[in-house]
Scaffold this motif. Sequence first.
Motif, PDB file in Angstrom:
ATOM      1  N   PHE A   1       0.858  -1.186   0.000  1.00 53.58           N
ATOM      2  CA  PHE A   1       0.000   0.000   0.000  1.00 53.58           C
ATOM      3  C   PHE A   1       0.895   1.238   0.000  1.00 53.58           C
ATOM      4  N   LEU A   2       0.622   2.155  -0.912  1.00 52.26           N
ATOM      5  CA  LEU A   2       1.374   3.408  -1.002  1.00 52.26           C
ATOM      6  C   LEU A   2       0.393   4.558  -1.156  1.00 52.26           C
ATOM      7  N   GLY A   3       0.586   5.602  -0.375  1.00 47.99           N
ATOM      8  CA  GLY A   3      -0.281   6.764  -0.527  1.00 47.99           C
ATOM      9  C   GLY A   3      -0.393   7.575   0.745  1.00 47.99           C
ATOM     10  N   GLU A   4      -0.543   8.869   0.577  1.00 51.66           N
ATOM     11  CA  GLU A   4      -0.782   9.775   1.703  1.00 51.66           C
ATOM     12  C   GLU A   4      -2.274  10.020   1.833  1.00 51.66           C
TER      13      GLU A   4
ATOM     14  N   ILE B   1       6.777   6.490  -6.804  1.00 49.69           N
ATOM     15  CA  ILE B   1       5.914   5.316  -7.013  1.00 49.69           C
ATOM     16  C   ILE B   1       6.626   4.252  -7.855  1.00 49.69           C
ATOM     17  N   LEU B   2       7.265   4.663  -8.936  1.00 46.70           N
ATOM     18  CA  LEU B   2       7.911   3.688  -9.828  1.00 46.70           C
ATOM     19  C   LEU B   2       9.009   2.902  -9.122  1.00 46.70           C
ATOM     20  N   PRO B   3      10.026   3.525  -8.511  1.00 45.76           N
ATOM     21  CA  PRO B   3      11.041   2.706  -7.825  1.00 45.76           C
ATOM     22  C   PRO B   3      10.489   1.922  -6.655  1.00 45.76           C
TER      23      PRO B   3
ATOM     24  N   THR C   1       0.479  -7.652  -5.435  1.00 51.78           N
ATOM     25  CA  THR C   1      -0.560  -6.646  -5.644  1.00 51.78           C
ATOM     26  C   THR C   1      -0.103  -5.325  -5.047  1.00 51.78           C
ATOM     27  N   ALA C   2      -0.491  -4.226  -5.671  1.00 50.10           N
ATOM     28  CA  ALA C   2      -0.154  -2.897  -5.166  1.00 50.10           C
ATOM     29  C   ALA C   2      -1.386  -2.013  -5.241  1.00 50.10           C
ATOM     30  N   VAL C   3      -1.679  -1.333  -4.138  1.00 52.94           N
ATOM     31  CA  VAL C   3      -2.737  -0.328  -4.089  1.00 52.94           C
ATOM     32  C   VAL C   3      -2.060   1.030  -3.963  1.00 52.94           C
ATOM     33  N   VAL C   4      -2.280   1.867  -4.959  1.00 51.66           N
ATOM     34  CA  VAL C   4      -1.597   3.160  -5.035  1.00 51.66           C
ATOM     35  C   VAL C   4      -2.641   4.255  -5.203  1.00 51.66           C
TER      36      VAL C   4
ATOM     37  N   ASP D   1       4.297  -7.284 -14.277  1.00 45.21           N
ATOM     38  CA  ASP D   1       4.233  -8.438 -13.367  1.00 45.21           C
ATOM     39  C   ASP D   1       3.783  -8.053 -11.969  1.00 45.21           C
ATOM     40  N   LEU D   2       2.898  -7.083 -11.872  1.00 43.96           N
ATOM     41  CA  LEU D   2       2.359  -6.656 -10.588  1.00 43.96           C
ATOM     42  C   LEU D   2       0.936  -6.174 -10.821  1.00 43.96           C
ATOM     43  N   GLU D   3      -0.013  -6.692 -10.034  1.00 46.86           N
ATOM     44  CA  GLU D   3      -1.398  -6.231 -10.160  1.00 46.86           C
ATOM     45  C   GLU D   3      -1.514  -4.850  -9.517  1.00 46.86           C
ATOM     46  N   ILE D   4      -1.903  -3.867 -10.304  1.00 45.04           N
ATOM     47  CA  ILE D   4      -1.954  -2.480  -9.853  1.00 45.04           C
ATOM     48  C   ILE D   4      -3.418  -2.066  -9.701  1.00 45.04           C
ATOM     49  N   LEU D   5      -3.735  -1.454  -8.560  1.00 47.40           N
ATOM     50  CA  LEU D   5      -5.073  -0.921  -8.304  1.00 47.40           C
ATOM     51  C   LEU D   5      -4.934   0.504  -7.790  1.00 47.40           C
ATOM     52  N   GLY D   6      -5.757   1.412  -8.326  1.00 46.97           N
ATOM     53  CA  GLY D   6      -5.707   2.808  -7.924  1.00 46.97           C
ATOM     54  C   GLY D   6      -6.840   3.143  -6.978  1.00 46.97           C
ATOM     55  N   ALA D   7      -6.519   3.706  -5.812  1.00 45.20           N
ATOM     56  CA  ALA D   7      -7.515   4.017  -4.794  1.00 45.20           C
ATOM     57  C   ALA D   7      -7.789   5.519  -4.758  1.00 45.20           C
ATOM     58  N   PRO D   8      -8.981   5.939  -5.121  1.00 43.05           N
ATOM     59  CA  PRO D   8      -9.318   7.360  -4.976  1.00 43.05           C
ATOM     60  C   PRO D   8      -9.454   7.769  -3.503  1.00 43.05           C
ATOM     61  N   THR D   9     -10.011   6.876  -2.691  1.00 48.64           N
ATOM     62  CA  THR D   9     -10.228   7.191  -1.276  1.00 48.64           C
ATOM     63  C   THR D   9      -9.890   5.982  -0.410  1.00 48.64           C
ATOM     64  N   LEU D  10      -9.739   6.238   0.877  1.00 47.74           N
ATOM     65  CA  LEU D  10      -9.517   5.155   1.836  1.00 47.74           C
ATOM     66  C   LEU D  10     -10.712   4.216   1.867  1.00 47.74           C
ATOM     67  N   LEU D  11     -11.915   4.751   1.746  1.00 40.94           N
ATOM     68  CA  LEU D  11     -13.120   3.924   1.797  1.00 40.94           C
ATOM     69  C   LEU D  11     -13.132   2.900   0.657  1.00 40.94           C
ATOM     70  N   ASP D  12     -12.615   3.277  -0.514  1.00 40.02           N
ATOM     71  CA  ASP D  12     -12.546   2.330  -1.633  1.00 40.02           C
ATOM     72  C   ASP D  12     -11.574   1.194  -1.321  1.00 40.02           C
ATOM     73  N   ALA D  13     -10.437   1.518  -0.702  1.00 41.58           N
ATOM     74  CA  ALA D  13      -9.474   0.477  -0.341  1.00 41.58           C
ATOM     75  C   ALA D  13     -10.064  -0.478   0.695  1.00 41.58           C
ATOM     76  N   LEU D  14     -10.805   0.059   1.666  1.00 45.18           N
ATOM     77  CA  LEU D  14     -11.409  -0.789   2.690  1.00 45.18           C
ATOM     78  C   LEU D  14     -12.495  -1.681   2.092  1.00 45.18           C
ATOM     79  N   ALA D  15     -13.257  -1.138   1.139  1.00 47.69           N
ATOM     80  CA  ALA D  15     -14.290  -1.951   0.489  1.00 47.69           C
ATOM     81  C   ALA D  15     -13.656  -3.108  -0.273  1.00 47.69           C
ATOM     82  N   TRP D  16     -12.508  -2.862  -0.904  1.00 51.83           N
ATOM     83  CA  TRP D  16     -11.803  -3.938  -1.609  1.00 51.83           C
ATOM     84  C   TRP D  16     -11.318  -4.997  -0.629  1.00 51.83           C
ATOM     85  N   LEU D  17     -10.823  -4.585   0.528  1.00 48.34           N
ATOM     86  CA  LEU D  17     -10.373  -5.550   1.538  1.00 48.34           C
ATOM     87  C   LEU D  17     -11.535  -6.396   2.052  1.00 48.34           C
ATOM     88  N   ARG D  18     -12.740  -5.813   2.067  1.00 48.89           N
ATOM     89  CA  ARG D  18     -13.924  -6.544   2.537  1.00 48.89           C
ATOM     90  C   ARG D  18     -14.604  -7.338   1.419  1.00 48.89           C
TER      91      ARG D  18
END
Length: 506
Positions: free
Chosen positions: A106-109, A122-124, A136-139, A152-169
């Motif tokens: 997980f990467l993001g402020e 993000i790239l390095p 997997t990477a959530v950015v 060779d990495l599944e990339i997912l973009g999170a607009p908000t924290l709530l979207d990341a939590l919904a994916w975890l659930r």
Amino acid sequence: MGLAKSWSVALFGVDGLAVEIEADVGVGQPRTHLLGLPDASVGEGKERVKAAVRNSKEEWPKQRIVLALSPANLPKVGSSYDLAIACVTLAAAGSVPPERLTGTVFLGELALDGRVRPVTGILPALVAARRAGLKTAVVPADSLPEASLVDDLEILGAPTLLDALAWLRSEPHGLQPPPQATDPPLPPLPDLADVVGQPEARWALEVAAAGAHHLFLTGPPGTGKTMLAERLPGLLPPLTREDALSVTAVHSVAGLLSSASPLVASPPFVNVHHTTSIAALIGGGSGMAKPGAASRAHKGVLFLDEACEFGPKTIDTLRTALEDGEVRIPRRDGIARYPARFQLILATNPCPCAPPKEIDCICTTTARRRYQSRLSGPLLDRVDLRVRMRATTAMANADAAPPESTEVVRERVLKARSRAATRWSAHGHTWPTNAVVPGPALRREFALPRQTTALLDRALATGALTGRGADRCLRVAWTLADLAESDRPTPDHVAAALQFRERRTP
């Protein structure tokens, strides 16, 4: 209450290391402890994360929370850990299932309202995560174009924290896949046909492009020194995929990438003002050092106009980078390493008053000598080509042939580079240009007959040339042979290479 863990990445220059983030939520006074050498921005992240969780309609645990960032002896810098800390804490509290945390970085402020803000590097960071075996990477959603450069990495973009939590659930979520990768358009470059006259300087520019040699231009103001330097990137070949990712990683850490065109596919051109500091030139700053102009010019051109106006200590810091192709900056938190394999172009006036005509100079001999001595001998010894610019005597000449365009010269440059790469690869080497061929290899594996190098031997015997200078003359001679489509340098090529070095400022 329980224990959960996830992953983020710590960056040291363009090198990354996967960081395991563990969260323990248990009995005790409601307080959050952050362990593992966090810096101020990471420590402040606790409050950002709390506010983001509450404003996302989630409940922050009212127990004692211990967050451990491992390796514990590795300093943690930046705000990119926020998203990982929020997810792992809620997983330890039982608010979200921990299954999808395994193997995910997980990467993001986090903003206070729960938005996921983009971060640099993000790239390095994703390259390091892939190397660590994460799948997997959530950015941040705004960083998806840059993140899509990593395979060779599944990339997912999170607009908000709530979207990341919904994916975890495993609930319906707003995580976005990366956009389809497309080749970025090459930026328009100035044409060499715009330069009036200056045949010697144009030829030196072509030689510099063909062999990746450094260049020193000296002459009165207004003779086209800056124009020539700006046209060198147009003569260079496009970056290979590997080189483009290397350059993009540096620009990512420096925060210079645009979401519209995240991949740096053409050689960069960095023009440095003579008032720049050492930290701005080679890198620096508090905490972990940031890349300077030398690293931002990696695989491109670093142009130092008014070179004699630079402070001697400032410009001499480039000497190590010119030899090693890398900048190493030691700090309390570790050593930051940034690639810096650039072509250096120095441009200067012959004296402080810099009149259009040399006859009008009012400087004393001492003043001219002092001005020119700001460029040290060891620095100039690393510059292969030195050219005296002519004063412009006419704006146009109807009888003269039109000057060659960038496209015409670039074709010759590409052919010369191809000849060099084929020659070295045929002997099992991977040197991309003549400028990086080691001196011992030139003298042993590719030794020239004594009659060919007689001028170099004479210059060495009289002290007019150093051992390093002789090696650089040999590299230029090979480039001249490639441009002439000759299998080996001739005595004339060696003489021309030596003449490039013997030209001095007036």
